[in-house]
Design a protein around this motif. Structure first.
Motif, PDB file in Angstrom:
ATOM      1  N   ARG A 168      46.233  87.014  40.954  1.00  0.00           N
ATOM      2  CA  ARG A 168      47.535  87.330  41.553  1.00  0.00           C
ATOM      3  C   ARG A 168      48.688  86.795  40.702  1.00  0.00           C
ATOM      4  NH1 ARG A 168      44.140  86.887  46.005  1.00  0.00           N
ATOM      5  NH2 ARG A 168      44.517  88.424  47.679  1.00  0.00           N
ATOM      6  N   ALA A 169      48.540  85.578  40.228  1.00  0.00           N
ATOM      7  CA  ALA A 169      49.599  84.988  39.407  1.00  0.00           C
ATOM      8  C   ALA A 169      49.772  85.755  38.101  1.00  0.00           C
ATOM      9  CB  ALA A 169      49.278  83.516  39.129  1.00  0.00           C
ATOM     10  N   ASP A 170      48.653  86.125  37.473  1.00  0.00           N
ATOM     11  CA  ASP A 170      48.719  86.864  36.207  1.00  0.00           C
ATOM     12  C   ASP A 170      49.320  88.249  36.418  1.00  0.00           C
ATOM     13  OD1 ASP A 170      47.581  84.738  34.845  1.00  0.00           O
ATOM     14  OD2 ASP A 170      45.538  85.510  35.026  1.00  0.00           O
ATOM     15  N   LEU A 171      48.926  88.923  37.490  1.00  0.00           N
ATOM     16  CA  LEU A 171      49.483  90.240  37.774  1.00  0.00           C
ATOM     17  C   LEU A 171      50.979  90.157  38.064  1.00  0.00           C
ATOM     18  CD1 LEU A 171      46.604  91.708  39.957  1.00  0.00           C
ATOM     19  CD2 LEU A 171      47.500  92.742  37.853  1.00  0.00           C
ATOM     20  N   ALA A 172      51.375  89.179  38.846  1.00  0.00           N
ATOM     21  CA  ALA A 172      52.792  89.028  39.174  1.00  0.00           C
ATOM     22  C   ALA A 172      53.622  88.812  37.906  1.00  0.00           C
ATOM     23  CB  ALA A 172      52.985  87.864  40.142  1.00  0.00           C
ATOM     24  N   ARG A 173      53.107  87.995  37.006  1.00  0.00           N
ATOM     25  CA  ARG A 173      53.825  87.720  35.757  1.00  0.00           C
ATOM     26  C   ARG A 173      53.936  88.974  34.900  1.00  0.00           C
ATOM     27  NH1 ARG A 173      50.589  84.422  34.185  1.00  0.00           N
ATOM     28  NH2 ARG A 173      49.510  85.606  32.557  1.00  0.00           N
ATOM     29  N   ARG A 174      52.831  89.722  34.793  1.00  0.00           N
ATOM     30  CA  ARG A 174      52.848  90.901  33.926  1.00  0.00           C
ATOM     31  C   ARG A 174      53.670  92.037  34.530  1.00  0.00           C
ATOM     32  NH1 ARG A 174      53.232  91.750  30.041  1.00  0.00           N
ATOM     33  NH2 ARG A 174      51.611  93.109  29.158  1.00  0.00           N
ATOM     34  N   VAL A 175      53.637  92.189  35.841  1.00  0.00           N
ATOM     35  CA  VAL A 175      54.485  93.199  36.474  1.00  0.00           C
ATOM     36  C   VAL A 175      55.956  92.868  36.235  1.00  0.00           C
ATOM     37  CG1 VAL A 175      55.241  94.143  38.698  1.00  0.00           C
ATOM     38  CG2 VAL A 175      52.793  93.939  38.196  1.00  0.00           C
ATOM     39  N   ALA A 176      56.306  91.594  36.312  1.00  0.00           N
ATOM     40  CA  ALA A 176      57.686  91.180  36.034  1.00  0.00           C
ATOM     41  C   ALA A 176      58.058  91.484  34.585  1.00  0.00           C
ATOM     42  CB  ALA A 176      57.861  89.695  36.336  1.00  0.00           C
ATOM     43  N   ASP A 177      57.114  91.276  33.665  1.00  0.00           N
ATOM     44  CA  ASP A 177      57.366  91.602  32.251  1.00  0.00           C
ATOM     45  C   ASP A 177      57.694  93.079  32.086  1.00  0.00           C
ATOM     46  OD1 ASP A 177      56.772  88.989  31.514  1.00  0.00           O
ATOM     47  OD2 ASP A 177      54.711  89.439  30.891  1.00  0.00           O
ATOM     48  N   LEU A 178      56.912  93.942  32.731  1.00  0.00           N
ATOM     49  CA  LEU A 178      57.118  95.390  32.597  1.00  0.00           C
ATOM     50  C   LEU A 178      58.401  95.825  33.284  1.00  0.00           C
ATOM     51  CD1 LEU A 178      53.456  96.690  33.071  1.00  0.00           C
ATOM     52  CD2 LEU A 178      54.622  95.969  30.979  1.00  0.00           C
ATOM     53  N   ASP A 179      58.698  95.225  34.426  1.00  0.00           N
ATOM     54  CA  ASP A 179      59.969  95.515  35.088  1.00  0.00           C
ATOM     55  C   ASP A 179      61.148  95.165  34.185  1.00  0.00           C
ATOM     56  OD1 ASP A 179      58.918  96.501  37.443  1.00  0.00           O
ATOM     57  OD2 ASP A 179      59.121  94.634  38.560  1.00  0.00           O
ATOM     58  N   ALA A 180      61.031  94.071  33.465  1.00  0.00           N
ATOM     59  CA  ALA A 180      62.121  93.635  32.582  1.00  0.00           C
ATOM     60  C   ALA A 180      62.326  94.618  31.430  1.00  0.00           C
ATOM     61  CB  ALA A 180      61.828  92.235  32.046  1.00  0.00           C
ATOM     62  N   ILE A 181      61.249  95.265  30.992  1.00  0.00           N
ATOM     63  CA  ILE A 181      61.377  96.282  29.941  1.00  0.00           C
ATOM     64  C   ILE A 181      62.160  97.473  30.463  1.00  0.00           C
ATOM     65  CG2 ILE A 181      60.036  98.006  28.635  1.00  0.00           C
ATOM     66  CD1 ILE A 181      57.885  95.776  28.314  1.00  0.00           C
ATOM     67  N   GLY A 182      61.912  97.818  31.731  1.00  0.00           N
ATOM     68  CA  GLY A 182      62.599  98.944  32.361  1.00  0.00           C
ATOM     69  C   GLY A 182      61.650 100.087  32.642  1.00  0.00           C
ATOM     70  N   VAL A 183      61.046 100.084  33.832  1.00  0.00           N
ATOM     71  CA  VAL A 183      60.110 101.151  34.196  1.00  0.00           C
ATOM     72  C   VAL A 183      60.551 101.801  35.502  1.00  0.00           C
ATOM     73  CG1 VAL A 183      58.107 100.204  32.988  1.00  0.00           C
ATOM     74  CG2 VAL A 183      58.557  99.486  35.335  1.00  0.00           C
ATOM     75  N   ASP A 184      60.490 103.108  35.513  1.00  0.00           N
ATOM     76  CA  ASP A 184      60.692 103.858  36.746  1.00  0.00           C
ATOM     77  C   ASP A 184      59.377 104.004  37.495  1.00  0.00           C
ATOM     78  OD1 ASP A 184      63.545 104.699  36.154  1.00  0.00           O
ATOM     79  OD2 ASP A 184      62.505 105.596  34.442  1.00  0.00           O
ATOM     80  N   ASP A 185      58.283 104.101  36.734  1.00  0.00           N
ATOM     81  CA  ASP A 185      56.945 104.242  37.295  1.00  0.00           C
ATOM     82  C   ASP A 185      56.070 103.103  36.783  1.00  0.00           C
ATOM     83  OD1 ASP A 185      57.951 106.674  38.187  1.00  0.00           O
ATOM     84  OD2 ASP A 185      56.838 107.880  36.727  1.00  0.00           O
ATOM     85  N   LEU A 186      55.367 102.458  37.689  1.00  0.00           N
ATOM     86  CA  LEU A 186      54.350 101.478  37.310  1.00  0.00           C
ATOM     87  C   LEU A 186      52.994 102.079  37.626  1.00  0.00           C
ATOM     88  CD1 LEU A 186      53.459  98.561  36.465  1.00  0.00           C
ATOM     89  CD2 LEU A 186      53.497  98.022  38.923  1.00  0.00           C
ATOM     90  N   ALA A 187      52.066 101.995  36.682  1.00  0.00           N
ATOM     91  CA  ALA A 187      50.716 102.513  36.908  1.00  0.00           C
ATOM     92  C   ALA A 187      49.711 101.380  36.739  1.00  0.00           C
ATOM     93  CB  ALA A 187      50.408 103.649  35.937  1.00  0.00           C
ATOM     94  N   ILE A 188      48.735 101.356  37.616  1.00  0.00           N
ATOM     95  CA  ILE A 188      47.623 100.411  37.527  1.00  0.00           C
ATOM     96  C   ILE A 188      46.356 101.231  37.366  1.00  0.00           C
ATOM     97  CG2 ILE A 188      46.386  98.531  38.648  1.00  0.00           C
ATOM     98  CD1 ILE A 188      49.273  97.835  37.956  1.00  0.00           C
ATOM     99  N   PHE A 189      45.734 101.116  36.201  1.00  0.00           N
ATOM    100  CA  PHE A 189      44.583 101.959  35.857  1.00  0.00           C
ATOM    101  C   PHE A 189      43.279 101.176  35.944  1.00  0.00           C
ATOM    102  CE2 PHE A 189      47.014 105.074  32.856  1.00  0.00           C
ATOM    103  CZ  PHE A 189      47.629 105.641  33.955  1.00  0.00           C
ATOM    104  N   PHE A 190      42.230 101.867  36.411  1.00  0.00           N
ATOM    105  CA  PHE A 190      40.874 101.319  36.432  1.00  0.00           C
ATOM    106  C   PHE A 190      39.898 102.243  35.709  1.00  0.00           C
ATOM    107  CE2 PHE A 190      42.965  99.833  40.380  1.00  0.00           C
ATOM    108  CZ  PHE A 190      42.932  98.465  40.148  1.00  0.00           C
ATOM    109  N   ASP A 191      40.415 103.166  34.911  1.00  0.00           N
ATOM    110  CA  ASP A 191      39.536 104.098  34.207  1.00  0.00           C
ATOM    111  C   ASP A 191      38.752 103.383  33.116  1.00  0.00           C
ATOM    112  OD1 ASP A 191      42.196 103.903  33.001  1.00  0.00           O
ATOM    113  OD2 ASP A 191      41.462 105.335  31.510  1.00  0.00           O
TER     114      ASP A 191
END
Length: 354
Positions: free
Chosen positions: A94-117
């Motif tokens: 959870r902590a790692d995901l929260a940190r990385r989602v914040a990183d991507l938000d800071a870059i500027g994303v309209d869409d966030l995708a979480i892939f398991f392929d």
């Protein structure tokens, strides 16, 4: 009816240069595409090393890409493949995901995708754990849309052979447990579907409890087998009537950025023209628009060699093709010459390490 059209840049192989990606973005935006999802398998900070941030240089590049995509009017998205986050989905995950989602938000994303392929799927409570991870990220991100790609993203039994037998009721359970507004990528009856029709899409929508966003594995040509061919022809086997059964339609591009735009331009033609769509005419229109009449005519003559004969069976014809395209000052011609030289031919080992 025209669905939401996009590009899901999620293939194996070399990552495009900024110049290549910029060309693709501007070309597809002008053709009516509405979103671009960045997730090349070779970007380790989105996949194998997802817990680590991008370097300062990579972050700056993604910021520039986000700005360009958004300036065209398209939505920009980034996909994270959080390997090992579902089992266990613990405080550290959870902590790692929260940190990385914040990183991507800071870059500027309209869409966030979480892939398991392309991850192992023979694990307990797979759908529940994956839905938990996606919903957790959806609750954190500033993105306005969230996507996911299941481990079993097609009916194709090859997924069960490679990644383990899919759990019973996997798709129905995933759809039931995901937040209602999460969009789900789906490739069709096969990983690389030869045809995609309304009956199949309606059945999957009923099972999943929502319309899918098509992840169309064409003109992608990654991997040891497909990289020996150039997928240039216009789209075939895609029924325009699919539009009412999907939330969007995204193509997965080939390694060759400029050449990818030829079949990509035929996707909006397919939906716009409906029953009047003819793939040969669509290829001619798209290639002439992008390459000019002379280059397009040469390519039309050689499509059989590139798309059906393939690199290893060209023989003496390879030299003729090199001479034929060496004099053309165009990035798409350089795509062809690079492929003829063997620079974009992949190995199984390269795929397994990305």
């Amino acid at each position: 009816m025209m669905p939401d059209l996009g590009l899901v840049d999620a293939r194996f192989g070399r990552i495009w240069s900024e110049e290549e990606r910029s060309y693709v973005v501007s070309t597809l935006a002008a053709a009516g595409y509405t979103f671009y999802h960045y997730s090349p398998k070779a970007d380790r900070a989105l996949r194998r090393d997802w817990r680590q941030p991008h370097s300062a240089e990579q972050t700056a590049m993604l910021g520039r890409l986000s700005a360009q995509v958004r300036a065209t009017g398209m939505r920009f998205g980034i996909a994270l493949t959080p390997v090992g986050s579902t089992h266990p989905f613990d405080d550290q995950a959870r902590a790692d995901l929260a940190r990385r989602v914040a990183d991507l938000d800071a870059i500027g994303v309209d869409d966030l995708a979480i892939f398991f392929d392309d991850l192992r799927g023979d694990m307990p409570d797979l759908a529940a754990r994956q839905a938990e991870v996606v919903n957790f990220c959806a609750g954190l991100t500033k993105a306005t849309s969230v996507y996911t790609c299941p481990t079993y993203y097609a009916d194709d039994r090859i997924l069960d052979v490679v990644f383990g037998e899919r759990p019973a009721n996997y798709l129905a359970d995933l759809g039931r447990l995901l937040a209602p507004d999460v969009q789900v990528y789906w490739t069709g009856e096969e990983v690389c579907s030869r045809a995609i029709g309304p009956a199949h899409l309606a059945r999957v929508a009923r099972e999943l409890g929502r319309k899918v966003c098509l992840w169309d594995n064409y003109p992608v040509n990654d991997g040891a087998r497909m990289s020996r061919f150039l997928h240039l022809r216009a789209l075939t086997g895609r029924d325009p009537a699919n539009a009412v059964h999907i939330s969007g339609h995204a193509l997965n591009p080939a390694v060759q950025a400029h050449l990818s735009c030829i079949p990509a331009l035929t996707l909006p033609m397919l939906y716009r023209q409906g029953e009047d769509y003819a793939y040969g005419a669509a290829f001619n229109d798209a290639s002439r628009h992008l390459l000019g009449d002379d280059f397009a005519a040469r390519l039309q003559d050689d499509v059989l060699l590139f798309q059906d004969i393939g690199h290893e069976r060209l023989g003496a014809r390879a030299e003729r093709l090199r001479d034929r395209y060496a004099g053309i000052d165009h990035p798409a011609a350089r795509d062809i010459l690079r492929w003829l030289k063997g620079d974009d031919i992949m190995t199984d080992e390269e795929v397994q390490t990305q």
